[in-house]
Every structure is written in structure tokens, then in C-alpha cells.
Scaffold this motif. Structure first.
Motif, PDB file in Angstrom:
ATOM      1  N   GLN A 120       0.742  -1.236  -0.069  1.00  0.00           N
ATOM      2  CA  GLN A 120       0.030   0.104   0.288  1.00  0.00           C
ATOM      3  C   GLN A 120       0.983   1.355  -0.152  1.00  0.00           C
ATOM      4  OE1 GLN A 120      -1.452   1.636   3.489  1.00  0.00           O
ATOM      5  NE2 GLN A 120      -3.612   1.586   2.758  1.00  0.00           N
TER       6      GLN A 120
ATOM      7  N   ALA B 134      -2.800   4.154  -8.282  1.00  0.00           N
ATOM      8  CA  ALA B 134      -3.980   3.613  -7.422  1.00  0.00           C
ATOM      9  C   ALA B 134      -5.148   3.850  -8.688  1.00  0.00           C
ATOM     10  CB  ALA B 134      -4.654   4.456  -6.345  1.00  0.00           C
TER      11      ALA B 134
ATOM     12  N   TYR C  55      -5.996   0.360  -1.081  1.00  0.00           N
ATOM     13  CA  TYR C  55      -5.382   1.416  -1.908  1.00  0.00           C
ATOM     14  C   TYR C  55      -6.484   2.513  -2.403  1.00  0.00           C
ATOM     15  CZ  TYR C  55      -6.718  -1.380  -5.929  1.00  0.00           C
ATOM     16  OH  TYR C  55      -7.550  -2.285  -6.926  1.00  0.00           O
TER      17      TYR C  55
END
Length: 233
Positions: free
Chosen positions: A35, A43, A78
Motif C-alpha cells: 500500500q 491507484a 489503496y
């Protein structure tokens, strides 16, 4: 590079320089490490790529049981999606995402209020999500109801949140109700646009994260007839 490697790279947020992968089932759940390596733009691209796989019928094969076990001690999504409750727009499916990938806030008409903003602040400032997507959709019943001034119990108040988009839509000819499909879609588009702006105006927490480049806020529209999502920057 093969689609397999591209998919795994996207799921990890680590770019495209990964070792060869031959099994989609090996795609892991997000971790704190993966992440943290994802940028807001990455993302966004992960959602774009996931939706393409969904539309093309090439969705990733995931071991959901393993992902449940992997996320039992913590979650590291995310992306955060603010969408409608419409049953035709399940976020994880239309973006071909796994368990632990997406925070999902759903309400008829995909608008924000104090409670949803607080939830999104948690998702980003506390839990590390890199992207906020306001996801509208075509043929939205909430938008149609607002355009028709529907009144029904608590739904009356819910639909009133879409009224600003109706007032701001002035350039579509014809009747200003659900019989005018072009008008309904224009209101849905405007509602997404205004909601994106409301997030930035009403949440100093999120606005600051955006200013720092840690989070991005974008709008999107899902076509319920095709499954395709179109993003607006």
C-alpha cells in the motif's frame, strides 16, 4: 510483458519490474508495504486496468479464502469509492479488486454528508488509502427520483442532496424530469462533479492530503449497460 505480470504488478503497486507469474491465484492481498508503495496515480490506473479486465471478461482468479486469512489482522486498501447503492454497481467486481483492496461507501445518489466524509477521512488519513473516487452510474434511480421530486419518508431528505446538481444543470433542452434521459444523465454527471468539489470544500483533512500529493480525488461514471467506467480528472 504478459497480462499475468501486469495484473500482479498492479495488485502490488510496484510497477512492472516483477518476476514472471503464471498463476493469478497467487495474487496476494494488499499489505502495509505494498500500500505504501502505491501512488495516487498508480491507484487510479489499477482501477482503470481492473475495470478493463471486468469488461473484457478477463478477471483475475483470486483465492478469496487466502485473502480473508491474510487481511484478518489488518487492512490496507489503496482506493476509497463513494458510490450509489445500485445493485448493478458492486465496486469490487466492476474494478476486479480483491478483499482488502477497496474501502466502499454507498448511499443512494453517491453524495457526501458529514458521516460519509468522516468515513473517508478515516480511510485516507488513518488507513492510508491513496485515491477517492466518486462513482456515479447511468440510469440512476436516485437521480431520476430527485428530478421527479419524489417524496417518500426519509427518502425525501436523501434525494434533496441531489437538488444542487439539478439546479446547476441548465443547458439540456426538453422537460426537466426523468422522462428526459439526456437531462437525467447530465444531472448524474453534475452530481459527481459537485460531490468531488464538496469533498475538497468540506474536508480540510482530505484537502490537505491532496495538497501534499498523498491522495487524489476523482469522479467517474459507470455505464450499467456495458460495465465500463469512465473517469474524469
Amino acid at each position: 510483458m504478459s497480462l499475468n505480470k501486469l495484473v500482479l504488478a498492479a495488485s502490488l503497486g510496484l510497477g512492472l519490474s516483477l518476476l514472471p507469474i503464471t498463476s493469478f491465484a497467487s495474487v496476494p492481498a494488499q499489505t502495509a508495504v505494498s500500500q505504501s508503495a502505491i501512488t495516487p496515480d498508480q491507484a487510479l490506473q489499477m482501477l482503470i486496468d481492473g475495470n478493463k479486465r471486468f469488461v473484457d471478461g478477463k478477471m483475475v482468479e483470486r483465492d478469496l479464502t487466502k485473502q480473508v486469512a491474510a487481511t484478518g489482522a489488518g487492512q490496507y486498501p489503496y482506493a476509497t469509492i463513494i458510490g450509489c447503492i445500485d445493485s448493478r454497481v458492486p465496486h469490487e467486481l466492476v474494478f476486479d479488486a480483491g478483499i482488502g483492496d477497496i474501502f466502499s461507501a454507498r448511499i443512494a445518489g453517491n453524495f457526501v454528508n458529514t458521516d460519509i466524509l468522516g468515513s473517508v477521512e478515516f480511510a485516507t488519513a488513518v488507513a492510508g488509502s491513496k485515491l477517492i473516487v466518486v462513482l456515479g452510474h447511468t440510469s440512476c434511480g436516485a437521480v431520476k427520483g430527485a428530478c421527479d421530486n419524489v417524496e417518500l419518508g426519509n427518502l425525501t431528505h436523501t434525494l434533496s442532496n441531489i437538488a444542487p446538481a439539478i439546479y446547476a444543470t441548465t443547458d439540456i433542452p426538453g422537460v426537466r424530469n426523468s422522462k428526459n434521459k439526456e437531462f437525467v444523465q447530465a444531472v448524474a454527471d453534475k452530481n459527481v462533479e459537485l460531490t468531488v468539489q464538496n469533498i475538497l470544500d468540506r474536508s480540510p483533512v482530505i484537502a490537505d492530503l491532496v495538497k501534499q500529493g498523498k491522495v487524489k480525488v476523482v469522479g467517474a461514471m459507470h455505464d450499467v449497460a456495458t460495465g465500463q467506467v469512465t473517469f474524469t480528472k
